[in-house]
Motif scaffolding. Structure first.
Motif, PDB file in Angstrom:
ATOM      1  N   MET A   1       0.855  -1.188   0.000  1.00  0.00           N
ATOM      2  CA  MET A   1       0.000   0.000   0.000  1.00  0.00           C
ATOM      3  C   MET A   1       0.891   1.238   0.000  1.00  0.00           C
ATOM      4  O   MET A   1       1.958   1.250   0.610  1.00  0.00           O
TER       5      MET A   1
ATOM      6  N   ARG B   1     -12.580  -0.568   4.347  1.00  0.00           N
ATOM      7  CA  ARG B   1     -13.426  -0.984   3.229  1.00  0.00           C
ATOM      8  C   ARG B   1     -13.644  -2.487   3.240  1.00  0.00           C
ATOM      9  O   ARG B   1     -14.772  -2.977   3.107  1.00  0.00           O
TER      10      ARG B   1
ATOM     11  N   GLU C   1      -8.301   0.997   3.202  1.00  0.00           N
ATOM     12  CA  GLU C   1      -8.559  -0.297   2.562  1.00  0.00           C
ATOM     13  C   GLU C   1      -9.009  -1.337   3.581  1.00  0.00           C
ATOM     14  O   GLU C   1      -9.920  -2.125   3.321  1.00  0.00           O
TER      15      GLU C   1
END
Length: 78
Positions: free
Chosen positions: A34, A46, A43
């Protein structure tokens, strides 16, 4: 034709983490390549929202400090 841009991020979120929690996030970030810690956290959120089942019971009797990313007792054993 102009390219559509995602909405600008205007909200800040302050989050307190201990060293074990931060290490877990950083380890995940680097393992998944990342670009930043913030991107990794977004992320992970999510993914959690996408895959976690809804809570059957609302934990109304728990304090904020009861919600942990890493259980310190398990980290000592592992």
């Amino acid at each position: 034709m102009a390219e559509a841009h995602p909405p600008k991020r205007t909200e800040k979120l302050q989050l307190m983490l201990d060293d074990l929690e931060m290490a877990a996030i950083d380890d995940w970030r680097f393992a998944n390549r990342m670009p930043s810690r913030a991107a990794a956290i977004r992320e992970l959120i999510r993914l959690g929202l996408e895959t976690a089942p809804m809570l059957e019971e609302t934990p109304v009797d728990k304090a904020s400090t009861d919600f942990r990313i890493v259980d310190p007792d398990q980290a000592k054993d592992g």
